[in-house]
Design a protein around this motif. Structure first.
Motif, PDB file in Angstrom:
ATOM      1  N   LEU A   1       3.296   0.721   3.119  1.00 21.20           N
ATOM      2  CA  LEU A   1       3.189  -0.332   3.969  1.00 21.20           C
ATOM      3  C   LEU A   1       3.017  -1.930   3.098  1.00 21.20           C
ATOM      4  O   LEU A   1       2.273  -1.609   2.364  1.00 21.20           O
ATOM      5  CB  LEU A   1       1.766  -0.088   4.769  1.00 21.20           C
ATOM      6  CG  LEU A   1       1.428  -1.148   5.469  1.00 21.20           C
ATOM      7  CD1 LEU A   1       2.401  -1.515   6.802  1.00 21.20           C
ATOM      8  CD2 LEU A   1      -0.192  -0.892   6.020  1.00 21.20           C
ATOM      9  N   ASP A   2       3.638  -2.732   3.649  1.00 17.55           N
ATOM     10  CA  ASP A   2       3.660  -3.988   3.053  1.00 17.55           C
ATOM     11  C   ASP A   2       3.164  -5.056   4.014  1.00 17.55           C
ATOM     12  O   ASP A   2       3.513  -5.202   5.155  1.00 17.55           O
ATOM     13  CB  ASP A   2       5.387  -4.689   2.610  1.00 17.55           C
ATOM     14  CG  ASP A   2       5.807  -3.947   1.412  1.00 17.55           C
ATOM     15  OD1 ASP A   2       5.088  -3.321   0.402  1.00 17.55           O
ATOM     16  OD2 ASP A   2       6.946  -3.400   1.657  1.00 17.55           O
ATOM     17  N   LEU A   3       2.160  -5.931   3.498  1.00  9.54           N
ATOM     18  CA  LEU A   3       1.459  -6.730   4.371  1.00  9.54           C
ATOM     19  C   LEU A   3       1.785  -8.180   3.607  1.00  9.54           C
ATOM     20  O   LEU A   3       1.536  -8.482   2.645  1.00  9.54           O
ATOM     21  CB  LEU A   3       0.030  -6.428   4.249  1.00  9.54           C
ATOM     22  CG  LEU A   3      -0.351  -5.420   4.966  1.00  9.54           C
ATOM     23  CD1 LEU A   3      -1.948  -4.906   4.981  1.00  9.54           C
ATOM     24  CD2 LEU A   3      -0.001  -5.048   6.472  1.00  9.54           C
ATOM     25  N   ASP A   4       2.140  -9.187   4.603  1.00  9.54           N
ATOM     26  CA  ASP A   4       2.290 -10.427   4.187  1.00  9.54           C
ATOM     27  C   ASP A   4       1.787 -11.291   5.030  1.00  9.54           C
ATOM     28  O   ASP A   4       1.629 -11.434   6.279  1.00  9.54           O
ATOM     29  CB  ASP A   4       3.736 -10.790   4.123  1.00  9.54           C
ATOM     30  CG  ASP A   4       4.666 -10.112   2.975  1.00  9.54           C
ATOM     31  OD1 ASP A   4       4.425 -10.315   1.871  1.00  9.54           O
ATOM     32  OD2 ASP A   4       5.233  -8.964   3.342  1.00  9.54           O
TER      33      ASP A   4
ATOM     34  N   LEU B   1       0.921  -1.070  -0.027  1.00  8.51           N
ATOM     35  CA  LEU B   1      -0.029   0.170  -0.096  1.00  8.51           C
ATOM     36  C   LEU B   1       0.975   1.336   0.042  1.00  8.51           C
ATOM     37  O   LEU B   1       1.597   1.424   1.056  1.00  8.51           O
ATOM     38  CB  LEU B   1      -0.809  -0.110   1.164  1.00  8.51           C
ATOM     39  CG  LEU B   1      -2.100  -1.206   1.216  1.00  8.51           C
ATOM     40  CD1 LEU B   1      -2.650  -1.126   2.780  1.00  8.51           C
ATOM     41  CD2 LEU B   1      -2.907  -1.141   0.273  1.00  8.51           C
ATOM     42  N   ASP B   2       0.700   1.993  -1.036  1.00  9.38           N
ATOM     43  CA  ASP B   2       1.656   3.218  -1.167  1.00  9.38           C
ATOM     44  C   ASP B   2       0.986   4.125  -2.235  1.00  9.38           C
ATOM     45  O   ASP B   2       0.304   3.627  -3.132  1.00  9.38           O
ATOM     46  CB  ASP B   2       3.118   2.923  -1.419  1.00  9.38           C
ATOM     47  CG  ASP B   2       3.310   2.493  -2.952  1.00  9.38           C
ATOM     48  OD1 ASP B   2       2.423   1.891  -3.288  1.00  9.38           O
ATOM     49  OD2 ASP B   2       4.321   2.487  -3.449  1.00  9.38           O
ATOM     50  N   ILE B   3       1.236   5.453  -1.992  1.00 13.44           N
ATOM     51  CA  ILE B   3       0.687   6.569  -3.042  1.00 13.44           C
ATOM     52  C   ILE B   3       1.055   6.284  -4.185  1.00 13.44           C
ATOM     53  O   ILE B   3       0.721   6.529  -5.396  1.00 13.44           O
ATOM     54  CB  ILE B   3       0.841   7.806  -2.279  1.00 13.44           C
ATOM     55  CG1 ILE B   3       0.079   7.878  -1.015  1.00 13.44           C
ATOM     56  CG2 ILE B   3       0.259   8.790  -3.190  1.00 13.44           C
ATOM     57  CD1 ILE B   3      -1.371   7.616  -1.031  1.00 13.44           C
ATOM     58  N   ALA B   4       2.761   6.008  -4.244  1.00 17.52           N
ATOM     59  CA  ALA B   4       3.318   5.881  -5.689  1.00 17.52           C
ATOM     60  C   ALA B   4       2.643   4.991  -6.651  1.00 17.52           C
ATOM     61  O   ALA B   4       2.571   5.031  -7.796  1.00 17.52           O
ATOM     62  CB  ALA B   4       4.716   5.638  -5.355  1.00 17.52           C
ATOM     63  N   GLY B   5       2.205   3.981  -5.990  1.00 16.74           N
ATOM     64  CA  GLY B   5       1.520   2.729  -6.767  1.00 16.74           C
ATOM     65  C   GLY B   5       0.132   3.323  -7.608  1.00 16.74           C
ATOM     66  O   GLY B   5      -0.018   3.052  -8.805  1.00 16.74           O
ATOM     67  N   ILE B   6      -0.566   4.050  -6.737  1.00 16.55           N
ATOM     68  CA  ILE B   6      -1.846   4.372  -7.387  1.00 16.55           C
ATOM     69  C   ILE B   6      -1.449   5.483  -8.521  1.00 16.55           C
ATOM     70  O   ILE B   6      -2.285   5.426  -9.329  1.00 16.55           O
ATOM     71  CB  ILE B   6      -2.593   5.030  -6.077  1.00 16.55           C
ATOM     72  CG1 ILE B   6      -3.019   4.081  -5.187  1.00 16.55           C
ATOM     73  CG2 ILE B   6      -3.876   5.730  -6.687  1.00 16.55           C
ATOM     74  CD1 ILE B   6      -3.465   4.450  -3.941  1.00 16.55           C
ATOM     75  N   ALA B   7      -0.500   6.317  -8.004  1.00 13.12           N
ATOM     76  CA  ALA B   7      -0.189   7.579  -9.206  1.00 13.12           C
ATOM     77  C   ALA B   7       0.369   6.910 -10.501  1.00 13.12           C
ATOM     78  O   ALA B   7      -0.102   7.237 -11.582  1.00 13.12           O
ATOM     79  CB  ALA B   7       1.102   8.410  -8.545  1.00 13.12           C
TER      80      ALA B   7
ATOM     81  N   ALA C   1       1.717 -13.679  10.073  1.00 17.06           N
ATOM     82  CA  ALA C   1       1.389 -12.356   9.119  1.00 17.06           C
ATOM     83  C   ALA C   1       2.514 -11.421   9.517  1.00 17.06           C
ATOM     84  O   ALA C   1       3.024 -11.342  10.910  1.00 17.06           O
ATOM     85  CB  ALA C   1       0.295 -12.040   9.810  1.00 17.06           C
ATOM     86  N   VAL C   2       3.076 -10.639   8.734  1.00 17.66           N
ATOM     87  CA  VAL C   2       4.003  -9.632   8.805  1.00 17.66           C
ATOM     88  C   VAL C   2       3.530  -8.283   8.192  1.00 17.66           C
ATOM     89  O   VAL C   2       3.153  -8.354   7.072  1.00 17.66           O
ATOM     90  CB  VAL C   2       5.231 -10.207   8.058  1.00 17.66           C
ATOM     91  CG1 VAL C   2       6.537  -9.041   8.597  1.00 17.66           C
ATOM     92  CG2 VAL C   2       5.989 -11.457   8.656  1.00 17.66           C
ATOM     93  N   ALA C   3       3.781  -7.454   8.750  1.00 17.28           N
ATOM     94  CA  ALA C   3       3.504  -5.911   8.449  1.00 17.28           C
ATOM     95  C   ALA C   3       4.826  -5.262   8.417  1.00 17.28           C
ATOM     96  O   ALA C   3       5.236  -4.999   9.634  1.00 17.28           O
ATOM     97  CB  ALA C   3       2.157  -5.439   9.307  1.00 17.28           C
ATOM     98  N   THR C   4       5.005  -4.668   7.396  1.00 17.33           N
ATOM     99  CA  THR C   4       6.246  -3.715   7.494  1.00 17.33           C
ATOM    100  C   THR C   4       5.958  -2.225   6.952  1.00 17.33           C
ATOM    101  O   THR C   4       5.636  -2.281   5.751  1.00 17.33           O
ATOM    102  CB  THR C   4       7.284  -4.298   6.370  1.00 17.33           C
ATOM    103  OG1 THR C   4       7.637  -5.634   6.858  1.00 17.33           O
ATOM    104  CG2 THR C   4       8.634  -3.474   6.468  1.00 17.33           C
ATOM    105  N   LEU C   5       6.248  -1.227   7.754  1.00 13.59           N
ATOM    106  CA  LEU C   5       5.975   0.080   7.190  1.00 13.59           C
ATOM    107  C   LEU C   5       7.471   0.508   7.090  1.00 13.59           C
ATOM    108  O   LEU C   5       8.295   0.784   7.801  1.00 13.59           O
ATOM    109  CB  LEU C   5       5.618   0.884   8.526  1.00 13.59           C
ATOM    110  CG  LEU C   5       5.419   2.226   8.238  1.00 13.59           C
ATOM    111  CD1 LEU C   5       4.409   2.370   7.108  1.00 13.59           C
ATOM    112  CD2 LEU C   5       4.830   3.223   9.514  1.00 13.59           C
TER     113      LEU C   5
END
Length: 444
Positions: A291-294, A119-125, A318-322
């Protein structure tokens, strides 16, 4: 000797039989001459779109950009992978302990499914920029299509004009021969001097050369159109549309409305500005966290099995990486400046495209209007030239005009006929050029 004679006899009979067989096969395979393909302008345009390398390249670019858009959008969605690995680690020799803290056992087997989401703004843009670029490529394919229309119309009606000019040259050659015959008859009767015969013969020879040039011009025009619309060489066709069929010119208000509604140059420029704006957003997103979710499910055990000693090895984690950007030596700032430069340039190009549209709209419409106005005048001139030639020839027979007047009338009539065909071609091409702005080709 008799053997040789018998051998030669058998050889001649065999060769004759072989020649007859080959001739029969050739006659069976030789196809009858097919009738010429009757080709309308719409057919020519359809065939040209299928065979034009330039147009198909633009279409291919549009298809590739569409797939880029699809990939960018799907990149925002979760991905699922299944990973398998076996890890061997050197032990310490005490109670199966390992020397590396990160590894759990001397023999470790991992077989897990992984669901990953970023989840990041760059991917949406980036997805929005890919969508805008797909629209740009689609608009450029439309630009290539409209440009192809102009080429096909010019070539198609160029063949029609060359055919008409050949008729004009044929008529002029026949008129030259008739006038030469007339001067010969009048000279025999003592009514004109031999100089008139010489002038008439020079004129006839000139007309014959013009006829040969007209045939060559028609051949080249037909070959140019054939290369444009057929995948293989084919010169066996005839045109169905008439060069002189009446075609009305739309009013300036209608042309302007069509151009403002659907102009691919403006659309491409607008979408380029949008893509550049999303590029700036993507570059600025480099300052923001991601944010990366695994989620993992499977086994991570000392045995490659779902159960060991009656205990299930299946489990989940589960792993969450900010990720927070801190310092990259100004790379993000440089990317933002690059994106802003591109955005500013695309805005300037949009302004230029808008100005060019207004200028081309007025210029191309004026060209079409002028060609339409001149066409009726050229038609009248051709009719007057024919009538003038007929009257002066009659006066020459009666001894009331000179050979120079007849030759001048012949030249004037021929030039007027040729100018009429050129004027009709000019009007058709002018209408096709308007189509590049309006998207609609005016047809009979």
């Amino acid at each position: 000797m008799r053997r040789l004679q018998r051998y030669l006899c058998y050889l001649s009979v065999g060769c004759g039989t072989l020649l007859l067989a080959v001739s029969a096969v050739g006659q069976q395979k030789a196809p009858a001459d097919p009738s010429p393909l009757r080709l309308t302008l719409a057919d020519a345009l359809h065939r040209a779109r299928s065979n034009s390398v330039v147009y198909q390249a633009a279409v291919t670019d549009a298809l590739i950009a569409r797939e880029d858009k699809k990939q960018a959008v799907t990149g925002l969605l979760p991905t699922v992978n299944y990973n398998n690995s076996a890890i061997y680690t050197q032990g310490t020799g005490v109670d199966d302990q390992v020397k590396f803290i990160a590894n759990n056992a001397i023999h470790e087997y991992i077989s897990q499914g992984n669901v990953h989401q970023t989840l990041d703004i760059a991917g949406i843009a980036e997805a929005r920029r890919a969508a805008a670029n797909a629209s740009v490529a689609k608009a450029r394919a439309e630009i290539a299509s409209r440009g192809l229309v102009v080429t096909v119309v010019q070539s198609y009606y160029g063949v029609a004009a060359a055919t008409k000019k050949l008729d004009v040259a044929q008529k002029a050659a026949e008129e030259g021969d008739r006038f030469l015959s007339l001067t010969n008859d009048l000279e025999k009767g003592g009514e004109v001097a031999h100089s008139d015969v010489i002038k008439a013969e020079l004129q006839a020879n000139d007309r014959r050369r013009q006829l040969q040039e007209a045939k060559l011009a028609l051949l080249n025009a037909r070959l140019d159109l054939s290369v444009l619309i057929f995948p293989g060489f084919d010169d066996n066709y005839e045109l169905a549309d008439d060069l002189h069929a009446p075609v009305a010119l739309a009013t300036p208000a209608e042309i302007e409305a069509r151009a403002s509604r659907d102009n691919p140059d403006i659309k491409a420029a607008l979408e380029t500005v949008n893509a550049a704006g999303h590029g700036v957003s993507a570059a600025r997103a480099g300052y923001l966290p991601a944010l990366d979710l695994d989620y993992f499910y499977g086994i991570d055990a000392t045995h490659f099995a779902t159960r060991t000693n009656g205990i299930s090895n299946l489990g989940s984690s589960a792993v969450a990486t900010l990720s927070i950007p801190v310092w990259n030596w100004g790379t993000t700032q440089s990317k933002i400046k690059q994106a802003e430069f591109q955005r500013d340039q695309s805005q300037r190009e949009l302004s230029l495209a808008q100005r060019k549209l207004l200028a081309e709209l007025k210029s191309l419409y004026a060209e079409a209007q002028t060609a339409a106005d001149e066409l009726s005048n050229l038609q009248r001139s051709a009719e007057l030239g024919t009538e003038s030639l007929r009257l002066i020839t009659l006066r020459y027979k009666n001894g009331e005009s000179t050979v120079l007047e007849v030759v001048d009338a012949q030249n004037t009539a021929t030039l007027a006929d040729a100018a009429y065909e050129d004027g009709a071609l000019r009007y058709r091409v002018a209408l096709a050029n308007l189509q590049t702005l309006t998207g609609e080709l005016t047809t009979p």
